[in-house]
Design an enzyme around this catalytic site. Structure first.
Site: not given
Ligand code: DGP
Length: 119
Positions: A95, A100
């Site tokens: 996403e 990460h």
């Molecule tokens: P992925 O699907 O691998 O790209 O996971 C993205 C993750 O990032 C998802 O578990 C939610 C997290 N996430 C999205 N926006 C934010 C944010 O603004 N702050 C934090 N701490 N996490 C976020």
């Protein structure tokens, strides 16, 4: 390259629950945790996906894995176990296009058999 939401967290432009930061990586708690412990370990350098890593990133990638192991111990989940995941592109359900590592644990996680189960 355009900043991502994670770049803004790394630069402290938006508030997040950062638990570790050094010159190469930043770790902070996921806002949509899928387990009691869900921490994201992110390179400070914007690498969009795992497809974009090159040999020069070896130290950063090593730091991410070693940090995950240390954080797991600090969070008290190392002994029982945990999972590390990197999602890549559409089929990996990525996403946020800023590489990460998800560190997930604190409970018995679901099996990794979704494909086998639906086939
Ligand atoms: P992925 O699907 O691998 O790209 O996971 C993205 C993750 O990032 C998802 O578990 C939610 C997290 N996430 C999205 N926006 C934010 C944010 O603004 N702050 C934090 N701490 N996490 C976020």
């Amino acid at each position: 390259m355009t900043d991502t939401i994670f770049s803004k967290i790394i630069k402290h432009e938006i508030i997040s629950d950062i638990i570790y930061q050094d010159n190469l990586v930043t770790a902070f708690r996921d806002t949509s945790p899928c387990a009691p412990i869900h921490i994201l370990i992110v390179p400070n350098l914007l690498i969009p996906t795992l497809n974009d890593v090159v040999d020069d990133h070896e130290v950063i990638l090593g730091r991410m894995i070693i940090l995950a192991s240390k954080i797991a111990k600090d969070e008290g989940i190392a002994e029982d176990g945990y999972r590390l995941i990197i999602n890549c592109n559409k089929n990996g359900r990525q996403e946020v296009y800023h590489l990460h590592l998800h560190l997930i644990g604190g409970c018995l996680l679901g099996p990794m058999s979704v494909y086998r189960d639906v086939k």
